[in-house]
Design an enzyme around this catalytic site. Sequence first.
Site, short mmCIF file in Angstrom:
data_model
loop_
_atom_site.label_atom_id
_atom_site.label_comp_id
_atom_site.label_asym_id
_atom_site.label_seq_id
_atom_site.Cartn_x
_atom_site.Cartn_y
_atom_site.Cartn_z
N GLY A 91 6.45 30.69 109.22
CA GLY A 91 7.35 31.83 109.05
C GLY A 91 7.81 31.95 107.59
O GLY A 91 7.78 33.04 107.01
N HIS A 92 8.23 30.81 107.01
CA HIS A 92 8.63 30.84 105.59
C HIS A 92 7.44 31.23 104.71
O HIS A 92 7.59 31.97 103.74
CB HIS A 92 9.10 29.45 105.13
CG HIS A 92 10.34 28.96 105.81
ND1 HIS A 92 10.33 27.94 106.74
CD2 HIS A 92 11.63 29.36 105.69
CE1 HIS A 92 11.56 27.72 107.15
NE2 HIS A 92 12.37 28.56 106.55
N GLN B 35 27.57 26.62 105.73
CA GLN B 35 27.25 27.49 106.87
C GLN B 35 27.08 26.73 108.19
O GLN B 35 26.67 27.31 109.19
CB GLN B 35 26.02 28.34 106.56
CG GLN B 35 24.69 27.61 106.45
CD GLN B 35 23.59 28.53 105.97
OE1 GLN B 35 23.51 28.89 104.80
NE2 GLN B 35 22.70 28.94 106.89
N GLU C 74 13.17 38.59 109.59
CA GLU C 74 13.83 39.43 110.60
C GLU C 74 14.24 38.61 111.82
O GLU C 74 14.99 39.09 112.66
CB GLU C 74 12.91 40.60 110.99
CG GLU C 74 12.79 41.60 109.86
CD GLU C 74 11.70 42.64 110.07
OE1 GLU C 74 10.99 42.59 111.10
OE2 GLU C 74 11.54 43.50 109.17
N LYS C 75 13.75 37.39 111.94
CA LYS C 75 14.17 36.54 113.07
C LYS C 75 15.68 36.35 113.05
O LYS C 75 16.32 36.33 114.09
CB LYS C 75 13.47 35.19 113.03
CG LYS C 75 14.04 34.27 114.07
CD LYS C 75 13.26 33.02 114.20
CE LYS C 75 14.03 32.05 115.05
NZ LYS C 75 15.18 31.48 114.33
N LEU D 177 8.96 31.03 115.41
CA LEU D 177 8.98 29.84 114.55
C LEU D 177 10.39 29.62 114.00
O LEU D 177 11.06 30.56 113.59
CB LEU D 177 7.99 29.99 113.40
CG LEU D 177 6.51 30.04 113.77
CD1 LEU D 177 5.65 29.85 112.52
CD2 LEU D 177 6.15 29.00 114.80
O1 PAF Z 1 17.98 31.50 106.67
C1 PAF Z 1 18.25 30.45 106.04
O2 PAF Z 1 17.43 29.53 105.95
C2 PAF Z 1 19.63 30.31 105.40
O3 PAF Z 1 20.61 30.89 106.18
C3 PAF Z 1 19.66 30.84 103.96
C4 PAF Z 1 19.46 32.34 103.91
C5 PAF Z 1 18.62 30.14 103.12
C6 PAF Z 1 21.05 30.54 103.35
O4 PAF Z 1 21.32 29.18 103.35
#
Ligand code: PAF
Length: 287
Positions: free
Chosen positions: A35-36, A60, A147-148, A183
């Site tokens: 996905g990345h 977060q 978009e996931k 994923l």
């Molecule tokens: O989607 C993520 O992996 C994280 O929320 C992000 C956008 C890298 C911020 O830490």
Amino acid sequence: MTPVIAKTREELAAVRSGAAGTLALVPTMGALHEGHRSLIRRARQLADTVAVSIFVNPLQFGPHEDFDRYPRTFAADVEACAAEGVDVVFAPTREVMYPDEPQVTVKSGPMGERVEGVTRPGHFDGMLTVVLKLFHLVGPDLAVFGEKDAQQLAMIRRMVADLNVPVEIVGAPTVREIDGLALSSRNRYLSDAERRTALALSRSLQAGAEAAGKGPAAALAAARAVLDEAAGATPPLELDYLVLVDPATFLDVTGEHTGPAVLAVAARVGATHLIDNTPLLFGKESS
Ligand code: PAF
């Protein structure tokens, strides 16, 4: 090509000043998967220079969430970046990103308290704070997000609009396993049995999409039936939410809604929190 690895602001600034043309940023927390890699490929299509940030952002994660056990696979991540032709990997330490306890952070507002924000209070404040810091540090022309994480993407779009952040936000489609599982770096926590239960998330969205021609209530009911059944599986699926929301505000849509909507689901399977969503279209254009 091996990417340049920048771990400090100074190293990043040096790379940044030598980068010609447009720059795309793909922010990540590492544990990179296909996905990345699809986000990186999208960035590669759109910009001359591609930077990937890898930082597991403590801000977060809630106190009982998986910050400590979140997978950290830096060497493999750099290999994946090299294979995708990434130019720069920005991998700051916690001290580089947060030299001391931040006093001023981004507040995600009412939208950040909806849906996923109910399950994860404070999550969107921490996510937006780090994304804004990354934008300031890296200075990209555009940034690509999956978009996931539909609410995350909507919140980032809202932040750049409300705070006049000069970065174009690009969304890229969810990548799925052949059996439908979206994923996620967290999929590696799942045992085989948990993974079988987890398939109910994507199956529920599929059922919702198939019923969408009969309207919002039918879409929700079809999705819920799949999740209700999975609640009785071994191990069970524990539903956090199933919602049908406006893609820009994440407010619930009504039974008479026409136009685009997002069917979003979150559930725990064992100790793992999983999310998924699908875009739907109601009204004359829907099939
Ligand atoms: O989607 C993520 O992996 C994280 O929320 C992000 C956008 C890298 C911020 O830490």
